[in-house]
Design a protein around this motif. Structure first.
Motif, PDB file in Angstrom:
ATOM      1  N   LEU A   1      -3.761   4.219  10.431  1.00  0.00           N
ATOM      2  CA  LEU A   1      -2.916   4.733  11.509  1.00  0.00           C
ATOM      3  C   LEU A   1      -1.506   5.045  11.013  1.00  0.00           C
ATOM      4  CD1 LEU A   1      -3.955   2.440  14.523  1.00  0.00           C
ATOM      5  CD2 LEU A   1      -4.608   4.806  14.092  1.00  0.00           C
ATOM      6  N   SER A   2      -1.007   4.241  10.083  1.00  0.00           N
ATOM      7  CA  SER A   2       0.364   4.435   9.596  1.00  0.00           C
ATOM      8  C   SER A   2       0.486   5.597   8.607  1.00  0.00           C
ATOM      9  CB  SER A   2       0.864   3.154   8.918  1.00  0.00           C
ATOM     10  OG  SER A   2       0.818   2.053   9.802  1.00  0.00           O
ATOM     11  N   SER A   3      -0.535   5.795   7.793  1.00  0.00           N
ATOM     12  CA  SER A   3      -0.427   6.762   6.706  1.00  0.00           C
ATOM     13  C   SER A   3      -0.994   8.135   7.030  1.00  0.00           C
ATOM     14  CB  SER A   3      -1.127   6.229   5.453  1.00  0.00           C
ATOM     15  OG  SER A   3      -2.526   6.074   5.697  1.00  0.00           O
TER      16      SER A   3
ATOM     17  N   SER B  65       0.842  -1.209   0.000  1.00  0.00           N
ATOM     18  CA  SER B  65       0.000   0.000   0.000  1.00  0.00           C
ATOM     19  C   SER B  65       0.870   1.249   0.000  1.00  0.00           C
ATOM     20  CB  SER B  65      -0.909  -0.008   1.236  1.00  0.00           C
ATOM     21  OG  SER B  65      -1.815   1.075   1.205  1.00  0.00           O
ATOM     22  N   ARG B  66       0.365   2.285  -0.667  1.00  0.00           N
ATOM     23  CA  ARG B  66       1.084   3.552  -0.659  1.00  0.00           C
ATOM     24  C   ARG B  66       0.106   4.712  -0.813  1.00  0.00           C
ATOM     25  NH1 ARG B  66       4.055   5.220  -6.324  1.00  0.00           N
ATOM     26  NH2 ARG B  66       2.147   5.541  -7.518  1.00  0.00           N
ATOM     27  N   LEU B  67       0.486   5.836  -0.227  1.00  0.00           N
ATOM     28  CA  LEU B  67      -0.276   7.079  -0.341  1.00  0.00           C
ATOM     29  C   LEU B  67       0.617   8.096  -1.029  1.00  0.00           C
ATOM     30  CD1 LEU B  67      -2.903   8.614   0.430  1.00  0.00           C
ATOM     31  CD2 LEU B  67      -1.732   9.338   2.519  1.00  0.00           C
TER      32      LEU B  67
ATOM     33  N   ARG C  23       4.409   4.627   2.501  1.00  0.00           N
ATOM     34  CA  ARG C  23       4.439   3.397   1.715  1.00  0.00           C
ATOM     35  C   ARG C  23       4.841   2.219   2.599  1.00  0.00           C
ATOM     36  NH1 ARG C  23       7.764   3.703  -3.616  1.00  0.00           N
ATOM     37  NH2 ARG C  23       9.292   4.523  -2.158  1.00  0.00           N
ATOM     38  N   ASN C  24       4.183   1.092   2.386  1.00  0.00           N
ATOM     39  CA  ASN C  24       4.567  -0.169   3.003  1.00  0.00           C
ATOM     40  C   ASN C  24       4.280  -1.273   1.982  1.00  0.00           C
ATOM     41  OD1 ASN C  24       4.932  -2.530   4.512  1.00  0.00           O
ATOM     42  ND2 ASN C  24       4.107  -1.626   6.386  1.00  0.00           N
ATOM     43  N   GLU C  25       5.330  -1.850   1.433  1.00  0.00           N
ATOM     44  CA  GLU C  25       5.167  -2.845   0.377  1.00  0.00           C
ATOM     45  C   GLU C  25       5.072  -4.272   0.910  1.00  0.00           C
ATOM     46  OE1 GLU C  25       8.438  -2.148  -2.222  1.00  0.00           O
ATOM     47  OE2 GLU C  25       7.534  -0.354  -3.140  1.00  0.00           O
TER      48      GLU C  25
END
Length: 218
Positions: free
Chosen positions: A211-213, A135-137, A147-149
């Motif tokens: 929460l992360s992005s 996922s990425r913003l 981003r977290n792939e």
């Protein structure tokens, strides 16, 4: 009954002082509570954002499902939109053209493996369901905000009726009664437990991505 004027003025002054003390101490208690939560590892959701000031509108793109599990993309897309809309930190829009940034997400795999077996028969008592997500913003100009792939969410589920804990909170929300454990075959039980674990993965994935992005940890 008529009260003396000085008594009324003293009472009014006392009430004002009490109100000031209450407001002052309520702020202190709220701050103390927040500090205690933070020290225990908890975060308060929805109070702010780590996004830059020029990112107010987000488009949640349809989640790409690269697995053989049906409807996962639809379900995670809906869960993401619900999660991002819940706190009002950002506005979810219907197209990338309207958005300041776009969230692109793909479910790359869903795997199941034995996490607990019996010693004598090697019978699998519990499986571990693992969902891997990329996922990425990103902003309109292509700059990456987050981003977290290789985001992995896991959830164990029972593989045989003997491994089901009927008193657990997970079992209480599974839709299976204790009496059903004696009538359901292991195949039906595993299917039900796996569906429940899958739903947990979807909800937890949406929560983690939000929460992360976007969300600001207290």
């Amino acid at each position: 009954m008529n009260l003396p004027g000085n008594f009324i003025s003293q009472t009014t002054a006392f009430c004002r002082l009490a109100n000031k003390c209450f407001v002052r101490h309520s702020h202190f208690l709220a701050l103390l509570f927040a500090v205690l939560l933070s020290s225990c590892g908890y975060t308060l959701q929805g109070g702010g954002t780590v996004l830059p000031d020029d990112v107010k509108k987000i488009y949640v793109n349809f989640v790409e499902n690269n697995t053989t599990e049906p409807a996962l993309g639809v379900r995670l897309t809906q869960e993401l939109k619900a999660r991002f809309s819940r706190y009002g930190v950002v506005e979810i829009v219907d197209s990338a053209q309207e958005a300041d940034a776009t969230l692109d997400t793909a479910i790359t795999s869903v795997t199941s493996s034995a996490s607990s077996v019996t010693g004598r028969t090697s019978l699998e008592l519990q499986n571990l369901l693992v969902m891997t997500i990329s996922s990425r913003l990103a902003k309109k100009d292509g700059s990456i905000l987050w981003r977290n792939e290789n985001l992995q969410i896991t959830r164990p589920f029972a593989n045989v009726s003997d491994a089901v804990v009927a008193s657990s909170s997970e079992f209480a929300t599974s839709g299976i009664s204790s009496s059903d454990l004696t009538t359901l075959g292991n195949r039906e039980l595993v299917r039900s437990q796996q569906a429940q674990a899958q739903q947990y993965l979807i909800q937890e994935a949406a929560k983690t991505i939000y929460l992360s992005s976007v969300a600001e940890s207290f």
